[in-house]
Design a protein around this motif. Structure first.
Motif, PDB file in Angstrom:
ATOM      1  N   LEU A  79     -29.542 -17.007 -28.062  1.00 60.20           N
ATOM      2  CA  LEU A  79     -28.311 -17.710 -27.126  1.00 60.20           C
ATOM      3  C   LEU A  79     -27.006 -18.171 -28.160  1.00 60.20           C
ATOM      4  N   LEU A  80     -27.460 -19.149 -28.820  1.00 57.37           N
ATOM      5  CA  LEU A  80     -26.136 -19.447 -29.723  1.00 57.37           C
ATOM      6  C   LEU A  80     -25.929 -18.156 -30.558  1.00 57.37           C
ATOM      7  N   ALA A  81     -26.640 -16.943 -31.169  1.00 54.35           N
ATOM      8  CA  ALA A  81     -25.770 -16.051 -31.318  1.00 54.35           C
ATOM      9  C   ALA A  81     -25.485 -14.535 -30.484  1.00 54.35           C
ATOM     10  N   ALA A  82     -26.066 -14.907 -29.436  1.00 53.96           N
ATOM     11  CA  ALA A  82     -24.922 -13.910 -28.429  1.00 53.96           C
ATOM     12  C   ALA A  82     -23.842 -14.737 -27.691  1.00 53.96           C
ATOM     13  N   ALA A  83     -23.341 -15.812 -27.286  1.00 55.22           N
ATOM     14  CA  ALA A  83     -22.522 -16.271 -27.107  1.00 55.22           C
ATOM     15  C   ALA A  83     -21.723 -16.568 -27.739  1.00 55.22           C
ATOM     16  N   SER A  84     -22.004 -16.558 -29.337  1.00 54.81           N
ATOM     17  CA  SER A  84     -21.496 -16.134 -30.580  1.00 54.81           C
ATOM     18  C   SER A  84     -20.454 -14.471 -30.779  1.00 54.81           C
ATOM     19  N   VAL A  85     -21.517 -13.633 -30.170  1.00 50.07           N
ATOM     20  CA  VAL A  85     -20.311 -12.535 -29.786  1.00 50.07           C
ATOM     21  C   VAL A  85     -20.138 -12.317 -29.348  1.00 50.07           C
ATOM     22  N   PHE A  86     -19.974 -12.906 -27.634  1.00 53.12           N
ATOM     23  CA  PHE A  86     -19.287 -12.620 -26.828  1.00 53.12           C
ATOM     24  C   PHE A  86     -18.131 -13.174 -26.756  1.00 53.12           C
ATOM     25  N   ALA A  87     -17.904 -14.667 -27.631  1.00 57.79           N
ATOM     26  CA  ALA A  87     -16.819 -15.520 -27.896  1.00 57.79           C
ATOM     27  C   ALA A  87     -16.001 -13.917 -28.693  1.00 57.79           C
ATOM     28  N   LEU A  91     -16.231  -4.371 -21.334  1.00 58.73           N
ATOM     29  CA  LEU A  91     -16.300  -5.411 -22.034  1.00 58.73           C
ATOM     30  C   LEU A  91     -17.527  -6.525 -21.687  1.00 58.73           C
ATOM     31  N   LEU A  92     -18.333  -6.625 -20.469  1.00 57.39           N
ATOM     32  CA  LEU A  92     -19.244  -7.179 -20.224  1.00 57.39           C
ATOM     33  C   LEU A  92     -20.211  -6.135 -19.934  1.00 57.39           C
ATOM     34  N   ILE A  93     -19.930  -5.171 -20.098  1.00 63.19           N
ATOM     35  CA  ILE A  93     -21.379  -4.524 -20.311  1.00 63.19           C
ATOM     36  C   ILE A  93     -21.538  -4.492 -22.168  1.00 63.19           C
ATOM     37  N   THR A  94     -19.854  -3.710 -22.839  1.00 57.78           N
ATOM     38  CA  THR A  94     -20.352  -3.117 -24.346  1.00 57.78           C
ATOM     39  C   THR A  94     -21.067  -4.707 -24.436  1.00 57.78           C
ATOM     40  N   ALA A  95     -21.227  -6.034 -24.114  1.00 52.91           N
ATOM     41  CA  ALA A  95     -21.372  -7.484 -25.196  1.00 52.91           C
ATOM     42  C   ALA A  95     -22.231  -7.328 -24.145  1.00 52.91           C
ATOM     43  N   ALA A  96     -22.460  -6.813 -23.213  1.00 60.06           N
ATOM     44  CA  ALA A  96     -24.136  -7.076 -22.931  1.00 60.06           C
ATOM     45  C   ALA A  96     -26.030  -6.086 -23.603  1.00 60.06           C
ATOM     46  N   PHE A  97     -24.898  -5.407 -23.789  1.00 59.76           N
ATOM     47  CA  PHE A  97     -25.508  -3.757 -24.536  1.00 59.76           C
ATOM     48  C   PHE A  97     -25.702  -4.642 -26.112  1.00 59.76           C
ATOM     49  N   TYR A  98     -24.190  -4.807 -26.721  1.00 57.55           N
ATOM     50  CA  TYR A  98     -25.204  -5.353 -28.678  1.00 57.55           C
ATOM     51  C   TYR A  98     -25.424  -6.517 -28.270  1.00 57.55           C
ATOM     52  N   SER A  99     -25.620  -6.922 -27.360  1.00 56.78           N
ATOM     53  CA  SER A  99     -26.083  -8.400 -27.306  1.00 56.78           C
ATOM     54  C   SER A  99     -27.741  -8.100 -27.326  1.00 56.78           C
ATOM     55  N   LEU A 100     -27.823  -6.910 -27.052  1.00 58.99           N
ATOM     56  CA  LEU A 100     -29.334  -6.856 -27.431  1.00 58.99           C
ATOM     57  C   LEU A 100     -29.992  -5.925 -28.608  1.00 58.99           C
ATOM     58  N   TRP A 101     -28.689  -5.673 -29.482  1.00 56.18           N
ATOM     59  CA  TRP A 101     -28.629  -5.335 -30.736  1.00 56.18           C
ATOM     60  C   TRP A 101     -28.450  -6.701 -31.332  1.00 56.18           C
ATOM     61  N   ILE A 102     -28.326  -7.659 -31.547  1.00 59.43           N
ATOM     62  CA  ILE A 102     -28.733  -9.283 -32.054  1.00 59.43           C
ATOM     63  C   ILE A 102     -29.250  -9.408 -31.865  1.00 59.43           C
ATOM     64  N   LEU A 103     -30.154  -9.759 -30.642  1.00 59.30           N
ATOM     65  CA  LEU A 103     -31.303 -10.115 -30.498  1.00 59.30           C
ATOM     66  C   LEU A 103     -32.311  -9.852 -30.654  1.00 59.30           C
TER      67      LEU A 103
END
Length: 257
Positions: free
Chosen positions: A123-131, A152-164
């Motif tokens: 949650l911390l990592a995904a929120a930081s990436v989105f910021a 942007l939202l779609i891009t952030a969602a898929f990139y967040s999966l990589w972060i997770l």
């Protein structure tokens, strides 16, 4: 109830260590650095000097998507290093100090212990990436060309999966060794190896998690999600489940302290 207790403990610890402040700030700075640098590069070169007298600085304006992807490149280098460093001690440190033994003797299910920690740090990592992405998108839209917010939202969602996925890999390494430095080294080594293999065999292995970033420019430009990106996302979800299950299994058979 066990899961929520461990999750709340992680949230409290992250807050006390000010990680909810400085980690997003790092990503915000990474996000705005490239748009500002790309836009003001002629002025920067002119201010630095060293050019022949009468020389004219004529740098073509880069496309907005390219500038945004520069920021994503920063996330893939410095940002991932930050994510690995903040999570390298989450289980390994507790195993080494004996805190994990005190928690798990309650008893707390290993699956709840591992997944709650993963969820908190993710949650911390995904929120930081989105910021960070939001800051990059804001300056790219002002200084270059507007990128639709939905893209942007779609891009952030898929990139967040990589972060997770990276967070799950880091936690799995936490269960293998007790030394945080070794955890960080092994995690980064595997990520680099995945990048190399994915780059060499990208025509064969199209769904490897390391290729997530290569599919994002199309999403930013058109808003369409390619079949390769969907396949990559599914692969990442499956690997996350495998890593978290393996982490619970490994922790069960490891000496706590």
């Amino acid at each position: 109830m066990q899961w929520l207790t461990v999750f709340n403990k992680e949230m409290l610890e992250l807050s006390r260590n000010y990680k909810w402040i400085w980690v997003p700030l790092v990503f915000i700075l990474l996000g705005l650095m490239d748009p500002l640098t790309a836009y003001y590069m002629p002025q920067i070169l002119d201010a630095v000097g060293g050019l022949p007298e009468g020389a004219v600085i004529d740098i073509p304006t880069p496309p907005a998507v390219d500038v945004f992807m520069m920021s994503v490149g920063q996330f893939n280098m410095i940002g991932i290093a930050v994510i690995v460093l903040i999570a390298m001690n989450t289980i390994a440190g507790e195993r080494k100090s004996g805190v994990a033994e005190l928690i798990l003797v309650k008893p707390v299910r290993l699956s709840a212990y591992v997944t709650a920690k993963w969820a908190g740090y993710s949650l911390l990592a995904a929120a930081s990436v989105f910021a960070g992405m939001l800051s990059s998108w804001y300056y790219v839209s002002i200084l270059f060309e507007k990128i639709p917010f939905t893209h942007l939202l779609i891009t952030a969602a898929f990139y967040s999966l990589w972060i997770l996925f990276i967070m799950a890999l880091t936690l799995f390494m936490n269960t293998l060794v007790k030394v945080p430095g070794v955890v960080a080294f092994l995690t980064i080594f595997i990520l680099i190896l995945m990048q190399i293999i994915g780059g060499i065999f990208d025509h064969v292995i199209k769904w490897t998690p390391s290729l997530t970033t290569s599919h994002l420019p199309e999403v930013l430009q058109t808003g369409e999600i390619s079949s390769e990106l969907w396949g990559t996302a599914i692969t990442i979800v499956v690997l996350i489940a495998i890593l978290l299950t393996a982490a619970s299994f490994t922790l069960k058979h490891k000496e706590m302290a």
